[in-house]
Design a protein around this motif. Structure first.
Motif, PDB file in Angstrom:
ATOM      1  N   MET A 258      25.152   2.535 -28.124  1.00 40.77           N
ATOM      2  CA  MET A 258      24.851   2.529 -29.550  1.00 40.77           C
ATOM      3  C   MET A 258      23.348   2.740 -29.700  1.00 40.77           C
ATOM      4  O   MET A 258      22.556   2.117 -28.989  1.00 40.77           O
ATOM      5  N   THR A 259      22.959   3.607 -30.637  1.00 36.51           N
ATOM      6  CA  THR A 259      21.532   3.762 -30.949  1.00 36.51           C
ATOM      7  C   THR A 259      21.371   3.775 -32.471  1.00 36.51           C
ATOM      8  O   THR A 259      22.282   4.160 -33.200  1.00 36.51           O
ATOM      9  N   PHE A 260      20.200   3.318 -32.912  1.00 30.32           N
ATOM     10  CA  PHE A 260      19.937   3.134 -34.338  1.00 30.32           C
ATOM     11  C   PHE A 260      18.727   3.951 -34.748  1.00 30.32           C
ATOM     12  O   PHE A 260      17.713   3.941 -34.049  1.00 30.32           O
ATOM     13  N   ILE A 307      27.016   6.500 -31.988  1.00 27.29           N
ATOM     14  CA  ILE A 307      27.656   6.036 -30.751  1.00 27.29           C
ATOM     15  C   ILE A 307      27.868   7.231 -29.837  1.00 27.29           C
ATOM     16  O   ILE A 307      28.223   8.321 -30.293  1.00 27.29           O
ATOM     17  N   THR A 308      27.606   7.019 -28.552  1.00 25.11           N
ATOM     18  CA  THR A 308      27.797   8.065 -27.554  1.00 25.11           C
ATOM     19  C   THR A 308      28.757   7.531 -26.498  1.00 25.11           C
ATOM     20  O   THR A 308      28.518   6.465 -25.924  1.00 25.11           O
ATOM     21  N   ALA A 309      29.846   8.241 -26.296  1.00 26.89           N
ATOM     22  CA  ALA A 309      30.806   7.802 -25.278  1.00 26.89           C
ATOM     23  C   ALA A 309      30.071   7.647 -23.952  1.00 26.89           C
ATOM     24  O   ALA A 309      29.175   8.431 -23.628  1.00 26.89           O
ATOM     25  N   GLN A 310      30.464   6.639 -23.220  1.00 25.09           N
ATOM     26  CA  GLN A 310      29.778   6.264 -21.993  1.00 25.09           C
ATOM     27  C   GLN A 310      29.607   7.432 -21.020  1.00 25.09           C
ATOM     28  O   GLN A 310      28.610   7.530 -20.328  1.00 25.09           O
ATOM     29  N   ASP A 311      30.585   8.326 -20.978  1.00 28.02           N
ATOM     30  CA  ASP A 311      30.469   9.448 -20.058  1.00 28.02           C
ATOM     31  C   ASP A 311      29.793  10.654 -20.712  1.00 28.02           C
ATOM     32  O   ASP A 311      29.765  11.735 -20.150  1.00 28.02           O
ATOM     33  N   SER A 317      28.769   9.339 -35.765  1.00 30.76           N
ATOM     34  CA  SER A 317      27.623   8.765 -36.474  1.00 30.76           C
ATOM     35  C   SER A 317      28.023   8.188 -37.817  1.00 30.76           C
ATOM     36  O   SER A 317      28.923   8.696 -38.481  1.00 30.76           O
ATOM     37  N   ALA A 318      27.321   7.126 -38.198  1.00 32.11           N
ATOM     38  CA  ALA A 318      27.417   6.594 -39.559  1.00 32.11           C
ATOM     39  C   ALA A 318      26.009   6.667 -40.141  1.00 32.11           C
ATOM     40  O   ALA A 318      25.017   6.485 -39.413  1.00 32.11           O
ATOM     41  N   PHE A 319      25.913   6.971 -41.438  1.00 32.99           N
ATOM     42  CA  PHE A 319      24.607   7.091 -42.083  1.00 32.99           C
ATOM     43  C   PHE A 319      24.521   6.085 -43.215  1.00 32.99           C
ATOM     44  O   PHE A 319      25.399   6.039 -44.080  1.00 32.99           O
ATOM     45  N   LEU A 320      23.457   5.296 -43.230  1.00 36.33           N
ATOM     46  CA  LEU A 320      23.277   4.263 -44.247  1.00 36.33           C
ATOM     47  C   LEU A 320      22.093   4.614 -45.146  1.00 36.33           C
ATOM     48  O   LEU A 320      20.986   4.805 -44.625  1.00 36.33           O
ATOM     49  N   GLY A 321      22.342   4.687 -46.456  1.00 40.68           N
ATOM     50  CA  GLY A 321      21.281   5.034 -47.382  1.00 40.68           C
ATOM     51  C   GLY A 321      21.387   6.488 -47.797  1.00 40.68           C
ATOM     52  O   GLY A 321      22.403   7.151 -47.575  1.00 40.68           O
ATOM     53  N   THR A 322      20.305   6.994 -48.412  1.00 39.16           N
ATOM     54  CA  THR A 322      20.314   8.380 -48.892  1.00 39.16           C
ATOM     55  C   THR A 322      19.022   9.073 -48.479  1.00 39.16           C
ATOM     56  O   THR A 322      18.045   8.427 -48.124  1.00 39.16           O
TER      57      THR A 322
END
Ligand code: CU
Length: 779
Positions: A258-260, A307-311, A317-322
């Motif tokens: 997971m990365t933000f 999110i990136t699958a482990q392999d 992706s989810a996007f929060l805000g505008t």
């Protein structure tokens, strides 16, 4: 005693619900309906399973102190079940069909009820076969009585993986060892790439130990999902708002990075329980784990959660805000060949049996000493012993283990270079080692450790609490896709007996190349990490390849609880155990024997291969479960040689099987007037370097040996060869005059090009029939 109360307060409360003192709790009721539906997640309409019409199912929201009443309605035409993952509840409502709870029959509704004794982020899912992969999962959030964390809004992010195939077909494909998923994902490591990287030596090392390479994930997924979508927008969040993200990995077989895209996301809880808040961006989430983060919506732009699958085979992706996207870090694809090279350099023994010869004989310690990283766990144990003055004596073979520890420690001191890897490994588990060795950290698996998790309170148990130690080596075999513990799959194991009012300490020693997210039902366990007394409590722990993790929990439940790998395909492959307090069975389970649940992990899978080439046609049918296999082979050469063979095989262990059957052949070429039937018996063996060997004798006392091998040379392109030598000493048949024996050699070489999952082009030269080409069809 105070420590115990703090660390297990949520646990001990569960007992109250057993007493039934729940009359005054406010009731929160839900009805959820499971249905079959045609869904389109990624470019294709396929049959899925929905809860209240959606995938994932609805969020079930509770407040600590409520009494949950949940009706689960099954509108499908097959059995189903719901397990409440991470919830502490009476055994009967845990939802593992045939083990704790009756299955929900088609057309029926089942009532679950339990007091909500905890708060945090959890989830629910089907525990029947592979239904979770088809869509039977959803989230649970439980608000604390009093808010402990500071945030404005919250958002559940349910992560999952999606296949357009029928999940049982996926498993069948894994069982038959179809190369296609690796090809499709681009994660296969064909020989040309291995050689280009100068890793042929490492490859030989792997082959010698009967391993193809460092597999990371088994299944090809066309899409990974967040709340059911590959990309999803949440424009309703305003700049400056603090949002609590409740992240759940509901994948059937995918762990994620997971990365933000925002600065300093704050990790506040793990597996539902608060941890000491820590700023952390890139984080690994194992299957079935949950993590809560508090993020601040940026002043301008929308933050990406990725999110990136482990392999590395896909992202969502989810996007929060505008506004303009504030991108999250891109996690590169893992370098499998590089990993293979690193592993080959380490002194490490792979290939521990996933299906051992005598399943009832306890050889766990022997297995641990024989396989895996040299000396790692033993030395760690020795180092750890000074801290824990617990009662080790209950461990079977403890003495033997101590002896071997001393031996391995001696050898370490004698040859520091040689065991660098192991020392690094110890250091990772125990920071005190740092000063002792001053060596560099081992980077292969260090990114997966749990040292960032620290409980806000001590989680240790009172001194003097008796401890029962259990060693579980995690074992697996990619060739046959069998997964087990200590070389024993669920179908061949006994219950693990534990006792109340004592600590059960389980050492999970992973002897495979894959990660295994292990989940214990009905309990929280301590995951021992560098935070010592403040080690976190979890319900699921990821054990990285060739690594060891120790967990412990205090026994204050009753009944039988499931403990298993949460990769559904590994669970179905046998990597599970029943942990039992040995209390009498619930009378409501009468008529629902646990043997039905166990049988799910020992099913027969069948497949076939049709080779239609210009000079011969071969059809091969196989039906196989853990120990038994039936084969039918029919070969028709265009010189009119027809041969059929039917054999039954019994696997004595992973690589060795005995077989017997009949072989039928036309007596003379070009004539089907007369057939000859002979009996055959022999052994089949997978040799080091992955050759399939067949040695046999027939009812005319002729002996024959056959050897075959296939190698993926380029992406989608494999070569194969087969050699067979038959000797007849004339014990039954009459030999040509002046000869002590008659021999016959048959060989075959060829190449195969994968067009799709089920079709290959092939060309080969057969010593009897000559050159030919055609199609291979897998069905
Ligand atoms: Cu697993």
């Amino acid at each position: 005693m105070g420590l115990l109360l703090v660390s297990t307060s949520i646990l001990s409360q569960t007992e109250k619900s057993v007493e039934g003192n729940v009359d005054n709790l406010p009731v929160k009721e839900y009805t959820i309906t499971i249905n079959e539906a045609i869904v389109n997640k990624v470019g294709k309409e396929v049959k899925g399973m929905t809860i209240n019409g959606t995938i994932p199912g609805p969020v079930l929201e509770f407040t600590e102190g409520e009494y949950a009443v949940i009706y689960v309605k099954n509108e499908m035409d097959e059995e189903t079940s719901i397990h409440w993952h991470g919830l502490l509840l009476p055994n009967f409502y845990d939802g593992v069909p045939y083990l704790t709870t009756p299955p929900i029959e088609p057309g029926h509704t089942q009532k679950y009820e339990f007091a909500i004794k905890q708060s945090g982020t959890y989830w629910y899912h089907s525990h029947t076969m592979l239904q979770e992969q088809s869509g039977v999962y959803g989230s649970i959030i439980i608000h604390p009585k009093e808010k402990t964390l500071d945030y404005d809004k919250e958002l559940v992010l349910m992560l999952s993986d999606w296949t357009n195939e029928n999940p049982m077909d996926v498993l069948r494909n894994l069982k038959r060892r179809n190369e296609w998923y690796g090809i499709r994902k681009g994660t296969a490591t064909p020989l040309n790439q291995v050689i280009k990287r100068g890793a042929f030596g490492a490859q030989l090392n792997f082959w010698r130990q009967r391993m193809e390479g460092a597999d990371i994930a088994d299944v090809y997924y066309p899409a990974f999902l967040i709340n059911g979508k590959q990309s999803i927008e949440y424009p309703e969040f305003k700049p400056g708002e603090k949002v609590r993200l409740r992240i759940i990995d509901g994948g059937a077989s995918t762990s994620f990075w997971m990365t933000f895209g925002s600065e300093d996301p704050l990790l506040v809880s793990a597996d539902g329980l608060d941890v000491v808040p820590v700023k952390k961006n890139k984080t690994f989430i194992g299957i079935a784990e949950t993590y809560d983060y508090i993020v601040t919506i940026p002043e301008s732009g929308k933050m990406e959660f990725r999110i990136t699958a482990q392999d590395g085979s896909g992202t969502a992706s989810a996007f929060l805000g505008t506004g303009k996207v504030l991108p999250a870090e891109i996690v590169p694809r893992p370098d499998k060949i590089g990993m293979m090279q690193k592993m080959a350099k380490m002194d490490m023994k792979m290939g521990a049996h996933a299906l051992k010869y005598r399943p009832s004989k306890d050889e766990s310690i022997k297995m641990k000493n024989e396989y895996g990283m040299l000396m790692k766990g033993d030395a760690m144990k020795t180092m750890g012993q000074e801290d824990s003055k617990m009662d080790h004596s209950k461990m079977e073979g403890d003495k033997k283990m101590n002896d071997s520890m001393e031996k391995t420690m001696d050898s370490t001191m004698a040859g520091m270079d040689h065991s660098k890897m192991a020392m690094d490994d110890m250091k990772m588990q125990d920071p005190k080692m740092e000063s002792m060795t001053g060596m560099q950290g081992m980077d292969l698996n260090s990114e997966y450790n749990y040292d960032f998790l620290k409980s806000p309170e001590k989680t240790t148990y009172p001194k003097g609490t008796p401890v029962k130690e259990i060693l579980l080596n995690l074992t697996g075999n990619m060739q046959r896709y069998i997964w087990s513990m200590n070389g024993v799959p669920l179908s061949e194991s006994d219950k693990i007996k534990i006792e109340g009012n004592q600590v059960t300490r389980i050492t999970l020693n992973n002897l495979t190349m894959m990660h295994h997210p292990m989940h214990l039902h009905g309990h929280f366990f301590r995951v021992i990490n560098k935070n010592g007394e403040y080690s976190p409590l979890k319900h699921t722990v990821n054990v990285p390849p060739m690594q060891e993790v120790t967990i412990e929990f205090y026994g204050n439940e009753y009944g039988d609880w499931f403990f298993h790998c949460h990769i559904l395909y590994h669970l179905m492959g046998g990597m599970a155990r029943v942990i039992s307090y040995d209390t009498p069975p619930d009378i409501r389970m009468k008529g629902f024997p646990v043997s039905v649940a166990v049988a799910e992990t020992d099913r027969f899978y069948s497949w076939g291969l049709l080779d239609a080439s210009s000079q011969s046609t071969t059809m091969n049918l196989v039906a196989s479960n853990m120990r038994n296999q039936f084969n039918a082979l029919v070969e028709y050469g265009y010189n009119e040689n027809l041969e059929a063979e039917f054999t039954y095989e019994r696997y004595l262990h992973d690589y060795f099987r005995v077989f017997a059957g009949v072989n039928i052949e036309n007596k003379t070429e070009d004539s089907f007037n007369e057939f000859k039937t002979i009996a055959v018996a022999g052994v089949r063996f997978l040799t080091p370097y992955l050759f399939s060997l067949d040695a046999r004798i027939d009812s005319e006392l002729r002996t024959r040996i056959g050897l075959g091998r296939s190698i993926m040379l380029f992406p989608k392109f494999a070569v194969f060869g087969y050699y067979e030598y038959q000797l007849d000493f004339g014990w039954v048949n009459e030999l040509p005059t002046n000869k002590g024996y008659a021999s016959e050699t048959v060989w075959n070489v060829g190449a195969e090009y994968f067009l799709s999952k089920n079709i290959s082009l092939s060309g080969n030269y057969e010593s009897r029939f000559g050159a030919g080409g055609g199609l291979s069809i897998r069905f």
